[in-house]
Write a protein that holds these residues in place. Structure first.
Motif, PDB file in Angstrom:
ATOM      1  N   UNK A 108       0.839  -1.198   0.000  1.00 53.78           N
ATOM      2  CA  UNK A 108       0.000   0.000   0.000  1.00 53.78           C
ATOM      3  C   UNK A 108       0.875   1.249   0.000  1.00 53.78           C
ATOM      4  N   UNK A 109       1.938   1.234   0.824  1.00 54.93           N
ATOM      5  CA  UNK A 109       2.855   2.377   0.875  1.00 54.93           C
ATOM      6  C   UNK A 109       3.503   2.607  -0.485  1.00 54.93           C
ATOM      7  N   UNK A 110       3.980   1.515  -1.117  1.00 57.67           N
ATOM      8  CA  UNK A 110       4.598   1.630  -2.450  1.00 57.67           C
ATOM      9  C   UNK A 110       3.608   2.191  -3.459  1.00 57.67           C
ATOM     10  N   UNK A 111       2.398   1.663  -3.437  1.00 60.43           N
ATOM     11  CA  UNK A 111       1.376   2.103  -4.390  1.00 60.43           C
ATOM     12  C   UNK A 111       1.053   3.579  -4.201  1.00 60.43           C
ATOM     13  N   UNK A 112       0.906   4.010  -2.951  1.00 57.33           N
ATOM     14  CA  UNK A 112       0.613   5.417  -2.681  1.00 57.33           C
ATOM     15  C   UNK A 112       1.758   6.321  -3.134  1.00 57.33           C
ATOM     16  N   UNK A 113       3.002   5.882  -2.919  1.00 58.09           N
ATOM     17  CA  UNK A 113       4.154   6.665  -3.372  1.00 58.09           C
ATOM     18  C   UNK A 113       4.160   6.778  -4.899  1.00 58.09           C
ATOM     19  N   UNK A 114       3.902   5.657  -5.566  1.00 64.91           N
ATOM     20  CA  UNK A 114       3.878   5.680  -7.034  1.00 64.91           C
ATOM     21  C   UNK A 114       2.750   6.556  -7.563  1.00 64.91           C
ATOM     22  N   UNK A 115       1.588   6.480  -6.923  1.00 62.69           N
ATOM     23  CA  UNK A 115       0.464   7.323  -7.345  1.00 62.69           C
ATOM     24  C   UNK A 115       0.761   8.793  -7.102  1.00 62.69           C
ATOM     25  N   UNK A 116       1.403   9.097  -5.979  1.00 64.24           N
ATOM     26  CA  UNK A 116       1.778  10.472  -5.674  1.00 64.24           C
ATOM     27  C   UNK A 116       2.790  10.995  -6.704  1.00 64.24           C
ATOM     28  N   UNK A 127       6.514  13.199 -11.118  1.00 58.66           N
ATOM     29  CA  UNK A 127       7.861  12.778 -10.772  1.00 58.66           C
ATOM     30  C   UNK A 127       8.112  11.388 -11.329  1.00 58.66           C
ATOM     31  N   UNK A 128       9.379  11.035 -11.537  1.00 54.40           N
ATOM     32  CA  UNK A 128       9.711   9.689 -12.036  1.00 54.40           C
ATOM     33  C   UNK A 128      10.319   8.843 -10.975  1.00 54.40           C
TER      34      UNK A 128
END
Length: 95
Positions: free
Chosen positions: A80-88, A94-95
């Motif tokens: 969930x943390x990874x997904x939220x970071x990627x969505x952000x 940002x890349x």
């Protein structure tokens, strides 16, 4: 104070869970439950089937399955943390 609901069993022993509770606990259409008794009460708990996270592949008790439309998505806390970071990152270019 907890909100209480009164429900009856149908002729084959089924009970309908109130929509407010289903929404609050994110219960999907295919949610599995454990049902048991302590002699005084009937206890109904969400069954943890240890579905793997779609991001990390982890199968742990801390995974959470979210219901969306007619399907579900299971995420671990780290997934969930990874997904939220990627969505952000995606949202802000940002890349």
């Amino acid at each position: 104070m907890q909100k209480k609901y009164i429900r009856s069993l149908d002729d084959i022993g089924r009970i309908v869970l109130p929509k407010q509770i289903r929404n609050e606990l994110h219960l999907g259409e295919k949610q599995m439950f454990e049902v048991y008794s302590d002699g005084e009460r009937i206890i109904l708990e969400k069954y943890d089937n240890l579905e793997p996270c779609i991001v990390t592949g982890e199968s742990t008790k801390s995974n959470h399955t979210f219901a969306f439309g007619h399907g579900t998505v299971t995420l671990s806390p780290s997934g969930l943390k990874q997904l939220l970071e990627e969505l952000s990152n995606y949202k802000y270019g940002e890349d």
